[in-house]
Design a protein around this motif. Structure first.
Motif: not given
Length: 297
Positions: A105-113, A115-120, A124-137
């Motif tokens: 079980i993993s998390t949405d936090y692997v992505f950058e997150g 902005t509110a108007d991101h829209a897309t 699954e194959d998007a490049e992960p860019r975690p911004r937090t220690a939780y997401g990185r680990t």
């Protein structure tokens, strides 16, 4: 394919919100379950992991063990890494040795997150860019599990979980609504509320189909935290106007929260499975479920 009744299961993190929901569902199905909480199995100890899998002989291992305290991970990333990255690595190695199918079980936090108007939604194959220690680990854990046991590992990314056990945002809103309290809730962060009951059922599906690779295991649709809170109030018979919208800039926390945690679900076609159902239908069933919200009564 294996039915859950024919399958021996080992569940780590079995005392957590998802772990308890999954174990209950497995017991209902008549499966043989070895449920291990943190006291029973320290996933950071490779010898203990190896011994546990050898003793239980599971067909399927579900790793619900994680350090999910997002803010605490910012000040102790080393501990988060041991649990969230080393733990899955040990389980995957043991699974590869014993032939067990690993569902991690993993998390949405692997992505950058965004902005509110991101829209897309993130595929699954998007490049992960975690911004937090939780997401990185957690990302490190995904990669370790898939590297160590590529032919037998499924990674299920989820987010905004709620259920009948433990603490969650939905549970807190149920309590607030029952007390007739006002609630100030952010309206510029969007995601997909996901019921542990639905996720537990999907984990059974993954085991039956022996799916491998990365999947997004969140409900379909999207909503802000504010919109979710209003829906909880509405469904429980409280006045939704008691939920007031605020901007997330008013909240200061060590770990930044994603503004956009909406995931897409194309990967399920690979396993011959549909995406999870929409969040509104699931929430309505969860709130009306006979098990009740024992943690908040």
């Amino acid at each position: 394919m294996l039915s859950s009744r024919q399958t021996r299961w080992l569940v780590t993190g079995a005392a957590g919100m998802l772990g308890r929901a999954l174990c209950e569902r497995l017991e209902e199905s008549g499966a043989e379950v070895t449920a291990l909480d943190r006291a029973a199995l320290d996933v950071t100890d490779p010898r203990a992991v190896d011994e546990a899998l050898t003793a239980a002989g599971p067909d399927v291992v579900v790793n619900c063990a994680a350090m999910t305290a997002v803010d605490a991970a910012e000040s102790d990333e080393a501990s988060a890494h041991r649990i969230n990255a080393d733990g899955p690595r040990h389980l995957a190695r043991a699974g590869a040795r014993t032939g067990a199918h690993l569902v991690h079980i993993s998390t949405d936090y692997v992505f950058e997150g965004g902005t509110a108007d991101h829209a897309t939604p993130y595929p699954e194959d998007a490049e992960p860019r975690p911004r937090t220690a939780y997401g990185r680990t957690k990302l490190a854990g995904e990669r370790a599990a898939l590297t160590e046991h590529p032919s037998g590992t499924a990674v299920l990314r989820t987010g905004w979980l709620y259920g009948h056990h433990g603490h969650s945002f939905v549970g807190t809103m149920v309590r607030f609504a029952g007390e007739g309290r006002t609630a100030d809730v952010v309206d510029d962060q969007f995601g997909q509320p996901t019921w542990t009951g639905d996720l537990a059922e999907r984990i059974l599906d993954v085991a039956r189909t022996h799916a491998t690779g990365i999947y997004h295991a969140t409900s379909t649709g999207q909503v802000s935290w504010h919109g979710l809170a209003r829906e909880v109030y509405r469904l429980t018979g409280a006045d939704p106007s008691l939920v007031r919208a605020i901007d997330s800039s008013r909240l200061t926390r060590p770990a930044p929260r994603p503004h956009w945690s909406v995931l897409s679900h194309e990967g399920w076609a690979r396993a011959g499975l549909p995406p999870l159902r929409d969040w509104q239908t699931a929430l309505a069933q969860a709130l009306g479920d006979g098990n009740g919200w024992k943690a908040y009564s």
